[in-house]
Write an enzyme that holds these catalytic residues in place. Structure first.
Site, PDB file in Angstrom:
ATOM      1  N   ARG A 197       0.861  -1.174   0.000  1.00 57.56           N
ATOM      2  CA  ARG A 197       0.000   0.000   0.000  1.00 57.56           C
ATOM      3  C   ARG A 197       0.901   1.229   0.000  1.00 57.56           C
ATOM      4  NH1 ARG A 197      -3.510  -2.724  -1.516  1.00 57.56           N
ATOM      5  NH2 ARG A 197      -5.591  -3.076  -0.644  1.00 57.56           N
ATOM      6  N   GLU A 232      -3.105   7.990  -4.016  1.00 59.25           N
ATOM      7  CA  GLU A 232      -3.382   7.118  -5.142  1.00 59.25           C
ATOM      8  C   GLU A 232      -4.746   7.461  -5.726  1.00 59.25           C
ATOM      9  OE1 GLU A 232      -2.038   3.008  -4.579  1.00 59.25           O
ATOM     10  OE2 GLU A 232      -3.860   2.410  -5.617  1.00 59.25           O
ATOM     11  N   HIS A 252      -1.245   0.445  -9.696  1.00 55.97           N
ATOM     12  CA  HIS A 252      -1.852  -0.568  -8.805  1.00 55.97           C
ATOM     13  C   HIS A 252      -2.356  -1.785  -9.601  1.00 55.97           C
ATOM     14  CE1 HIS A 252      -3.859  -0.971  -4.595  1.00 55.97           C
ATOM     15  NE2 HIS A 252      -3.555  -2.159  -5.086  1.00 55.97           N
TER      16      HIS A 252
HETATM   17  C1  DGY Z   1      -5.816  -5.939  -2.920  1.00 59.93           C
HETATM   18  O1  DGY Z   1      -6.599  -6.843  -3.254  1.00 59.93           O
HETATM   19  O2  DGY Z   1      -5.775  -5.492  -1.783  1.00 59.93           O
HETATM   20  C2  DGY Z   1      -4.908  -5.439  -3.964  1.00 59.93           C
HETATM   21  O3  DGY Z   1      -4.203  -4.331  -3.597  1.00 59.93           O
HETATM   22  C3  DGY Z   1      -5.658  -5.201  -5.256  1.00 59.93           C
HETATM   23  O4  DGY Z   1      -5.191  -6.155  -6.067  1.00 59.93           O
END
Ligand code: DGY
Length: 359
Positions: free
Chosen positions: A271, A300, A319
């Site tokens: 993240r 983001e 992402h």
């Molecule tokens: C999640 O599922 O948390 C990812 O970041 C998206 O693929």
């Protein structure tokens, strides 16, 4: 009898729509962009279920508007966008999609590592801009990946999948299981002796993986368990695999960059908030580290005017960790199955807050 109502905050794959549509009337935000907050709040009062994405902030205001909600499920494994405590206080189970995106996300993390180490994006640009006029012995020199040292911060499912890939490149793996006392998802099988661990190997059978199985026979992968400081100091590559929590927010900041090698490359597919972006910019500009490859950013999406995007040694993609057709389809279906279970009053197959269920 009227069917329950499920609010769906984005266009989702047809298979997931069918799973939901067989059990509920759907109210869908049909656009390719994040749901409009007002639209969501206006439609929630009638909703029994909420199917959301990681781009939706599910906070107390949403829960107040959705006073009838019996289940919430996100099409993601990470749930830092949901106020889970507030959901639990209201007795609402929250579903997510663990396991199924492990291998796909590790593939992407390793792709970023290779791309940054071998300057692939710069190479593509060089050719496209017509600069490739001759071969040159010192053109776009990068770093070797084979035999290098990889620090994996957060040794849950995805961190372990990264370790398996590193083994194929004869890398030394330094595993930080618990940076600041917080780890990723629990390891599948732990051996007490340091340096070796049974790590679940995925089934290579695509069908099995589409059915949600990411665990297969175990393989022995070697690694050294170290603390965060040692991993940062020794690694040539540092890959982040921790969830975003109050403990991991800006886990990698100015002090951590100063510990890293000047040639070190940071990879973040976890993240954006795990890394302090200003400290990262400073570290890249002043040569405290050699490069960064980011699948996730803070904020983001990252604004096009962001200073990080001006740096040739910072590679940013939008992402894409779990972005394969099969994995995203499976995630969408898994999130739908959580909703269906919740509407029936059954325990969610993948529940973030099982404490909502009486023992
Ligand atoms: C999640 O599922 O948390 C990812 O970041 C998206 O693929």
């Amino acid at each position: 009898m009227a069917l329950p109502i499920v609010v769906v905050t984005r266009r989702i794959p047809q298979q997931a729509r069918e799973i939901l549509g067989a059990q509920a009337d759907l109210v869908c935000w049909e656009q390719g962009c994040p749901v409009d907050r007002k639209w969501l709040l206006d439609h929630l009062p009638k909703a029994d279920g909420l199917y959301c994405l990681l781009t939706d902030r599910i906070d107390r205001e949403v829960l107040q508007a959705g006073a009838r909600l019996r289940v919430i499920s996100t099409m993601a494994v990470g749930y830092d966008h949901i106020d889970v405590g507030a959901c639990t206080a209201r007795g609402i189970p929250v579903g997510h999609t663990p396991g199924i995106l492990t291998e796909t996300t590790a593939d992407l993390a390793f792709a970023l590592l290779l791309s940054a180490a071998r300057r692939i994006v710069e190479g593509v640009e060089y050719v496209r801009q017509g600069q490739w006029t001759t071969w040159s012995p010192d053109l776009l020199l990068g770093q070797d990946v084979y035999g290098a040292t990889l620090g994996i911060v957060g040794f849950g499912r995805i961190g372990q999948a990264m370790a398996r890939r590193a083994q194929g490149f004869q890398m030394d793996v330094l595993a930080v299981r618990s940076p600041h006392g917080v780890s990723g998802s629990p390891p599948s099988s732990v051996s007490p002796e340091a340096g070796t661990q049974l790590i679940a190997k995925p089934k290579l059978d695509r069908k099995a993986s589409l059915e949600g199985t990411s665990q297969g026979e175990s393989v022995r992968a070697s690694f050294h368990e170290v603390d965060l400081h040692e991993a940062l100091a020794r690694a040539d590559f540092v890959s982040l695999h921790v969830p975003l929590t109050s403990h991991t927010h800006h886990l990698i900041g100015e002090a951590e960059f100063r510990v890293m090698k000047p040639s070190s490359i940071l990879i973040n597919t976890a993240r954006g908030g795990v890394v302090d972006p200003e400290a990262l910019y400073h570290a890249l500009v002043h040569g405290h580290i050699g490069g960064a490859a980011l699948d996730v950013t803070d904020p983001e999406p990252i604004p096009v005017s962001h200073p990080l995007l001006t740096l040739p040694n910072c590679l940013v993609i939008p992402h894409l960790g779990s972005a394969s057709v099969a994995t995203r389809t499976r995630m969408a279906c898994m999130a739908a199955e959580n909703i269906v279970a919740g509407l029936r009053g059954d325990a969610l197959p993948h529940c973030v807050n099982p404490e909502v269920y009486p023992v």
